[in-house]
Design a protein around this motif. Structure first.
Motif, PDB file in Angstrom:
ATOM      1  N   LEU A 113      22.938  44.871  43.020  1.00 32.08           N
ATOM      2  CA  LEU A 113      24.225  45.562  43.000  1.00 32.08           C
ATOM      3  C   LEU A 113      25.338  44.654  43.511  1.00 32.08           C
ATOM      4  CD1 LEU A 113      23.424  49.195  44.194  1.00 32.08           C
ATOM      5  CD2 LEU A 113      24.354  48.510  41.990  1.00 32.08           C
ATOM      6  N   ALA A 114      25.030  43.939  44.603  1.00 31.63           N
ATOM      7  CA  ALA A 114      26.042  43.026  45.143  1.00 31.63           C
ATOM      8  C   ALA A 114      26.356  41.916  44.143  1.00 31.63           C
ATOM      9  CB  ALA A 114      25.551  42.437  46.465  1.00 31.63           C
ATOM     10  N   LEU A 115      25.298  41.348  43.527  1.00 37.24           N
ATOM     11  CA  LEU A 115      25.533  40.306  42.528  1.00 37.24           C
ATOM     12  C   LEU A 115      26.291  40.856  41.324  1.00 37.24           C
ATOM     13  CD1 LEU A 115      22.101  38.432  42.595  1.00 37.24           C
ATOM     14  CD2 LEU A 115      24.260  37.691  43.593  1.00 37.24           C
ATOM     15  N   GLY A 116      25.914  42.073  40.917  1.00 33.31           N
ATOM     16  CA  GLY A 116      26.622  42.703  39.808  1.00 33.31           C
ATOM     17  C   GLY A 116      28.083  42.948  40.139  1.00 33.31           C
ATOM     18  N   PHE A 117      28.318  43.379  41.395  1.00 31.63           N
ATOM     19  CA  PHE A 117      29.701  43.621  41.803  1.00 31.63           C
ATOM     20  C   PHE A 117      30.497  42.325  41.829  1.00 31.63           C
ATOM     21  CE2 PHE A 117      32.801  43.694  45.297  1.00 31.63           C
ATOM     22  CZ  PHE A 117      33.653  44.695  44.833  1.00 31.63           C
ATOM     23  N   VAL A 118      29.936  41.309  42.471  1.00 28.01           N
ATOM     24  CA  VAL A 118      30.651  40.033  42.569  1.00 28.01           C
ATOM     25  C   VAL A 118      30.820  39.405  41.184  1.00 28.01           C
ATOM     26  CG1 VAL A 118      30.562  37.700  43.518  1.00 28.01           C
ATOM     27  CG2 VAL A 118      29.878  39.634  44.929  1.00 28.01           C
ATOM     28  N   GLY A 119      29.693  39.372  40.424  1.00 30.92           N
ATOM     29  CA  GLY A 119      29.785  38.793  39.087  1.00 30.92           C
ATOM     30  C   GLY A 119      30.727  39.569  38.186  1.00 30.92           C
ATOM     31  N   GLY A 120      30.634  40.909  38.262  1.00 35.61           N
ATOM     32  CA  GLY A 120      31.527  41.732  37.447  1.00 35.61           C
ATOM     33  C   GLY A 120      32.979  41.567  37.839  1.00 35.61           C
ATOM     34  N   LEU A 121      33.203  41.463  39.165  1.00 35.52           N
ATOM     35  CA  LEU A 121      34.578  41.269  39.626  1.00 35.52           C
ATOM     36  C   LEU A 121      35.128  39.933  39.130  1.00 35.52           C
ATOM     37  CD1 LEU A 121      36.884  42.366  41.374  1.00 35.52           C
ATOM     38  CD2 LEU A 121      35.859  41.197  43.327  1.00 35.52           C
ATOM     39  N   LEU A 122      34.315  38.881  39.251  1.00 39.10           N
ATOM     40  CA  LEU A 122      34.760  37.572  38.764  1.00 39.10           C
ATOM     41  C   LEU A 122      34.952  37.578  37.249  1.00 39.10           C
ATOM     42  CD1 LEU A 122      32.517  35.204  40.924  1.00 39.10           C
ATOM     43  CD2 LEU A 122      34.923  35.772  41.277  1.00 39.10           C
ATOM     44  N   LEU A 123      34.010  38.218  36.552  1.00 38.36           N
ATOM     45  CA  LEU A 123      34.129  38.293  35.095  1.00 38.36           C
ATOM     46  C   LEU A 123      35.337  39.124  34.686  1.00 38.36           C
ATOM     47  CD1 LEU A 123      32.764  37.470  32.454  1.00 38.36           C
ATOM     48  CD2 LEU A 123      31.436  39.578  32.553  1.00 38.36           C
ATOM     49  N   GLY A 124      35.555  40.237  35.402  1.00 35.90           N
ATOM     50  CA  GLY A 124      36.717  41.066  35.102  1.00 35.90           C
ATOM     51  C   GLY A 124      38.022  40.333  35.362  1.00 35.90           C
ATOM     52  N   LEU A 125      38.060  39.595  36.498  1.00 35.44           N
ATOM     53  CA  LEU A 125      39.266  38.809  36.776  1.00 35.44           C
ATOM     54  C   LEU A 125      39.474  37.740  35.707  1.00 35.44           C
ATOM     55  CD1 LEU A 125      38.923  38.349  40.640  1.00 35.44           C
ATOM     56  CD2 LEU A 125      40.620  39.741  39.450  1.00 35.44           C
ATOM     57  N   ALA A 126      38.370  37.093  35.307  1.00 37.75           N
ATOM     58  CA  ALA A 126      38.493  36.079  34.254  1.00 37.75           C
ATOM     59  C   ALA A 126      38.986  36.699  32.952  1.00 37.75           C
ATOM     60  CB  ALA A 126      37.147  35.385  34.047  1.00 37.75           C
ATOM     61  N   ALA A 127      38.418  37.872  32.612  1.00 37.52           N
ATOM     62  CA  ALA A 127      38.860  38.541  31.386  1.00 37.52           C
ATOM     63  C   ALA A 127      40.331  38.938  31.478  1.00 37.52           C
ATOM     64  CB  ALA A 127      37.989  39.770  31.134  1.00 37.52           C
ATOM     65  N   ALA A 128      40.739  39.418  32.684  1.00 39.28           N
ATOM     66  CA  ALA A 128      42.134  39.814  32.844  1.00 39.28           C
ATOM     67  C   ALA A 128      43.065  38.617  32.693  1.00 39.28           C
ATOM     68  CB  ALA A 128      42.319  40.473  34.206  1.00 39.28           C
ATOM     69  N   PHE A 129      42.720  37.504  33.343  1.00 41.32           N
ATOM     70  CA  PHE A 129      43.579  36.327  33.251  1.00 41.32           C
ATOM     71  C   PHE A 129      43.552  35.731  31.849  1.00 41.32           C
ATOM     72  CE2 PHE A 129      42.974  36.335  37.913  1.00 41.32           C
ATOM     73  CZ  PHE A 129      44.304  36.325  38.284  1.00 41.32           C
ATOM     74  N   ILE A 130      42.395  35.749  31.202  1.00 40.82           N
ATOM     75  CA  ILE A 130      42.328  35.238  29.820  1.00 40.82           C
ATOM     76  C   ILE A 130      43.150  36.125  28.892  1.00 40.82           C
ATOM     77  CG2 ILE A 130      40.787  34.885  27.868  1.00 40.82           C
ATOM     78  CD1 ILE A 130      38.653  33.988  29.855  1.00 40.82           C
ATOM     79  N   ARG A 131      43.004  37.438  29.085  1.00 41.61           N
ATOM     80  CA  ARG A 131      43.771  38.349  28.231  1.00 41.61           C
ATOM     81  C   ARG A 131      45.266  38.186  28.472  1.00 41.61           C
ATOM     82  NH1 ARG A 131      42.981  44.952  27.799  1.00 41.61           N
ATOM     83  NH2 ARG A 131      44.682  45.296  26.297  1.00 41.61           N
ATOM     84  N   ASP A 132      45.630  38.005  29.750  1.00 42.55           N
ATOM     85  CA  ASP A 132      47.045  37.805  30.037  1.00 42.55           C
ATOM     86  C   ASP A 132      47.531  36.477  29.456  1.00 42.55           C
ATOM     87  OD1 ASP A 132      49.439  38.712  31.828  1.00 42.55           O
ATOM     88  OD2 ASP A 132      49.133  36.587  32.308  1.00 42.55           O
ATOM     89  N   PHE A 133      46.651  35.457  29.518  1.00 43.56           N
ATOM     90  CA  PHE A 133      47.027  34.164  28.965  1.00 43.56           C
ATOM     91  C   PHE A 133      47.169  34.227  27.442  1.00 43.56           C
ATOM     92  CE2 PHE A 133      45.738  30.082  27.109  1.00 43.56           C
ATOM     93  CZ  PHE A 133      46.712  29.253  27.655  1.00 43.56           C
ATOM     94  N   LEU A 134      46.275  34.981  26.794  1.00 41.65           N
ATOM     95  CA  LEU A 134      46.325  35.085  25.334  1.00 41.65           C
ATOM     96  C   LEU A 134      47.385  36.074  24.862  1.00 41.65           C
ATOM     97  CD1 LEU A 134      42.492  35.094  24.528  1.00 41.65           C
ATOM     98  CD2 LEU A 134      44.098  33.182  24.384  1.00 41.65           C
ATOM     99  N   ASP A 135      47.869  36.913  25.779  1.00 37.47           N
ATOM    100  CA  ASP A 135      48.884  37.901  25.410  1.00 37.47           C
ATOM    101  C   ASP A 135      50.230  37.194  25.291  1.00 37.47           C
ATOM    102  OD1 ASP A 135      50.407  40.074  24.925  1.00 37.47           O
ATOM    103  OD2 ASP A 135      50.068  41.072  26.863  1.00 37.47           O
ATOM    104  N   ASP A 136      50.627  36.906  24.066  1.00 36.46           N
ATOM    105  CA  ASP A 136      51.851  36.133  23.806  1.00 36.46           C
ATOM    106  C   ASP A 136      53.039  37.060  23.604  1.00 36.46           C
ATOM    107  OD1 ASP A 136      53.357  33.842  23.410  1.00 36.46           O
ATOM    108  OD2 ASP A 136      53.127  33.941  21.236  1.00 36.46           O
ATOM    109  N   THR A 137      53.163  38.038  24.498  1.00 39.72           N
ATOM    110  CA  THR A 137      54.294  38.957  24.418  1.00 39.72           C
ATOM    111  C   THR A 137      55.081  38.884  25.721  1.00 39.72           C
ATOM    112  OG1 THR A 137      52.968  40.794  25.274  1.00 39.72           O
ATOM    113  CG2 THR A 137      53.027  40.499  22.876  1.00 39.72           C
ATOM    114  N   PHE A 138      56.275  39.429  25.656  1.00 41.08           N
ATOM    115  CA  PHE A 138      57.106  39.508  26.853  1.00 41.08           C
ATOM    116  C   PHE A 138      56.718  40.754  27.628  1.00 41.08           C
ATOM    117  CE2 PHE A 138      59.588  37.016  23.849  1.00 41.08           C
ATOM    118  CZ  PHE A 138      59.980  35.938  24.631  1.00 41.08           C
TER     119      PHE A 138
END
Length: 759
Positions: free
Chosen positions: A471-496
């Motif tokens: 559970l701890a690994l899932g939480f940490v890994g999921g949090l890191l993966l979610g943050l990565a997905a959020a930053f990637i999505r924000d980076f790929l989001d070419d809108t104002f």
């Protein structure tokens, strides 16, 4: 063109203290030069934000995509739970052993093992590698019979093996597979863990297996086999040493025998007889004679001194005379006779026969005493002469014996050489023989420097899978993966997304921000509420337009966008209405001749409009329509022409703007989108100022850049941008565009959309 509300003769805004500074030409410029009002190049970015790390940017991203991050984290935690229950339980059994650098030495067997380094790190690292070695594993497998042990080899299928089998299928039978021994060694290497305890001599041997009994058996087997292996390696070392010493002992024994034979033969030939170590018979005789001579010499001196004293001393002056019992008895007898004589002398005369008889007895006693003294002196003289003769005889014998010793020493040189060789060979032989015996005893003592501290017990709780850990690994890994997905999505989001994006990317000042209505409420309904955030944003836009140029509010203002559906029509209507509500005369022109919308939003007729004027079919005053808002009139687009760009490029539209700016305080133009059409650049070149409407989180930055370049090529005066459909919740942390949250009192400021009446 005429209108029921006359405009000022100069076409400028009416002077109102609540709208603009009193000194329009001086005061406003002074304010702008001091930084109170922008002249609408791009706003300067905060210097602190340029210098340091923009924490708020990343906090905004996290806040914006919080549900994505939470969803990914929850999914990973759920995956961890699923994997926990799908994985085969693995048990760990641990045995503890103690490894000492030195063992208890029953006998001295030094120099048989290599010396360790000063800190012992090499020694212990060697032991750890031996514990993990293949040879020890093979020995454990052989001693425990693991190759044919079904419980050991039947580890059960785990999740990863099932996934590999599902993806890659069954292994090809034609390919070589691992033998039983190789499979056993692979399982042993995979399950074994050697863990030294820091700061101690304890080493933990752990083994993981799906069967707890097998894990316990192998952990204990490793500990026991390691001890046995260590003893065997020690025995092998001593065995080699014993074999080495056996060969040298045989050689030294033969050499010793040969040297002893040579020594005995030479002694026989030369007549050399040794009675003690390093002593022959002649030497012994000299020593004995010399000792006797010393005693005889001392005895002769004593007796010579006694004889000289006896010869020089008369009477009884010698102790030997005084100590003689005969003399003592005679002296006592004479004393009695003398006493008797003196007693009788008082009665008788000296000539009396009895007196004469006593005198004769006294004389006889004196002669007897002298005779005894002479005899003692003669005895002393005889003893002296005997001691002197004995001394002389011993002196002669000593001279003869010394001569014999010197002769024999000359013949013993070779004898001593041979004897030293014998002694050397005997010492070497005795030393090797002693070492050989010590090694033989040491090889059988069984002394070991490794001992078992704790034997492995049967584990009751599986080591893996660990639900909390997963559970701890899932939480940490999921949090890191979610943050990565959020930053990637924000980076790929070419809108104002925020006003700062517009200012940073385009270099335009954001004059206004129109918030997005709450879910379920359209923009028209939101604008009917005078306390809503949308209405407050329009008021803020109105204030910004009043200070957008050096001369205040532009006389003609075009609203356009890069693409459709960005809110330019709604913004045009709302801006025109808001300006009319502060007492200005406003003309709203729907210049979108391809997809007009103003007449539908205001419920006006579109039978005639701008297209009729541009084609010369009507006069401007016949084409405007009144609205419920005083001071606001609208010219709709009219029937859609075949060639809108050609109509807008002609002189008619320029003439219309000239007439409108003379009759109205401000002219608002609702233009078409820029991309793909020539209409918007034509309109922007005719209008005094242009505002670019950008839909937040919808319009791509590349589209807006292209639209800006097209407007700039048309020499449009772009005074700023308007960010529409802005949702602070989408942008995230740090934005507080909460228009309408402040509680107002009574007001009559509202927007007259369809079915709306002034209150």
């Amino acid at each position: 063109m005429s209108y029921d509300r006359p405009a000022p003769a100069n076409g400028t805004l009416p002077e109102r203290q609540d709208l603009v500074p009193a000194d329009r030409n001086g005061g406003l410029n002074d304010y702008r030069s001091e930084g109170y009002y922008p002249n609408f190049p791009a706003l300067d970015v905060d210097p602190k934000a340029q210098q340091g790390f923009d924490y708020y940017k990343y906090l905004r991203i996290v806040s914006k995509y919080r549900w994505l991050i939470l969803g990914v984290t929850a999914s990973c935690m759920f995956l961890g739970i699923a994997l926990t229950y799908l994985m085969t339980p693995v048990y760990r059994a641990t045995a503890s052993i103690q490894i000492d650098r030195q063992t208890i030495e029953v006998v001295d067997i030094k120099n048989l093992q290599p010396e360790d380094s000063a800190n012992g790190q090499e020694f212990y690292q060697t032991q750890y590698e031996l514990l993990s070695s293949r040879s020890l594993g093979e020995r454990v497998a052989t001693s425990l019979g693991l190759t044919s042990d079904a419980a050991f080899n039947g580890r059960g299928s785990n999740l990863m093996s099932n996934i590999r089998q599902l993806i890659f299928g069954q292994p090809d039978a034609s390919l070589p597979t691992k033998s039983g021994a190789d499979k056993t060694m692979a399982i042993l290497r995979e399950g074994l863990t050697v863990s030294p305890v820091r700061g101690s001599r304890i080493v933990k041997i752990s083994f993981d297996h799906t069967d707890p009994a097998v894990a316990q058996k192998i952990a204990n087997g490793y500990a026991e086999t390691f001890i046995t292996d260590n003893l065997d390696r020690r025995f092998d070392t001593t065995s080699y040493a014993r074999k080495f010493l056996e060969g040298h002992l045989e050689q030294l024994k033969a050499k010793l025998e040969d040297s002893e034979k040579q020594l005995v033969k030479y002694a026989q030939d030369q007549g050399i007889i040794n009675i003690e170590d390093n002593k022959n018979l002649s030497t012994k005789d000299v020593e004995d004679i010399n000792a006797k001579l010393s005693i005889a010499h001392e005895e002769r001196i004593k007796k010579e001194l006694l004889w000289q004293r006896a010869r020089e001393t008369g009477g009884t002056g010698l102790k030997e005379i005084l100590d003689s019992p005969a003399i003592q008895e005679a002296t006592k007898q004479r004393a009695l006779l003398a006493a008797q004589y003196q007693q009788k002398l008082a009665i008788f005369k000296p000539a009396f026969p009895d007196m004469i008889q006593i005198q004769n007895q006294i004389k006889e006693t004196d002669r007897d005493i002298q005779s005894q003294i002479a005899s003692i002196k003669a005895s002393i003289q005889a003893s002296y002469l005997s001691a002197k003769a004995e001394e002389d005889q011993l002196a002669q014998q000593l001279v003869q014996s010394k001569s014999n010793v010197i002769d024999q020493q000359s013949r013993s040189i070779q004898y001593n050489i041979l004897k030293r060789e014998v002694d050397t060979n005997r010492q070497l032989y005795d030393g090797l023989l002693q070492r050989y015996k010590e090694i033989g005893v040491a090889s059988g003592t069984g002394s070991n420097n490794i001992s078992i501290v704790d034997r492995a017990s049967r584990p009751l709780i599986p080591r893996s899978p660990n639900l909390l850990l997963n559970l701890a690994l899932g939480f940490v890994g999921g949090l890191l993966l979610g943050l990565a997905a959020a930053f990637i999505r924000d980076f790929l989001d070419d809108t104002f997304k925020a006003p700062e994006d517009v200012e940073r990317e385009l270099g335009l000042t954001v004059i206004g921000v129109i918030p997005k209505p709450p879910n379920g409420i359209n923009i028209e309904d939101e604008m009917r509420n005078v306390r809503s955030g949308v209405v407050e944003a329009i008021r803020s836009l109105r204030t910004g337009l009043q200070f957008s140029t050096n001369n205040g509010l532009p006389q003609s203002l075009l609203f356009t966008s890069a693409k459709n559906s960005e809110g330019k029509t709604t913004t045009s209507i709302a801006t025109a209405t808001s300006l009319a509500q502060i007492g200005l005369s406003v003309l709203l022109i729907d210049a979108d001749l391809r997809s007009p919308k103003v007449h539908r939003k205001l419920s006006l007729s579109n039978e005639s409009g701008l297209s009729n004027y541009l084609t010369g079919g009507a006069k401007p005053e016949d084409l405007v329509q009144a609205t419920p808002t005083p001071g606001l009139v609208v010219m709709t687009s009219g029937p859609m022409p075949i060639n809108p760009a050609e109509l807008l490029a002609g002189p008619k539209f320029q003439s219309l703007l000239g007439l409108a700016t003379q009759s109205f305080n401000v002219v608002i133009i609702d233009g078409p989108p820029v991309m793909g059409l020539a209409d918007a650049p034509l309109l922007s070149s005719a209008a005094q100022s242009t505002i670019l409407v950008i839909a937040a989180n919808e319009t791509r930055k590349s589209f807006v850049r292209v639209a800006m370049r097209r407007l700039q090529l048309a020499r449009a005066s772009i005074i700023g941008a308007l960010l529409s459909k802005f949702d602070a919740r989408e942008v995230g942390y740090g934005y507080g565009y909460g228009y309408g949250e402040y509680q107002y009192g009574e007001t009559t400021d509202f927007l007259p959309l369809a079915n709306n009446r002034e209150r």
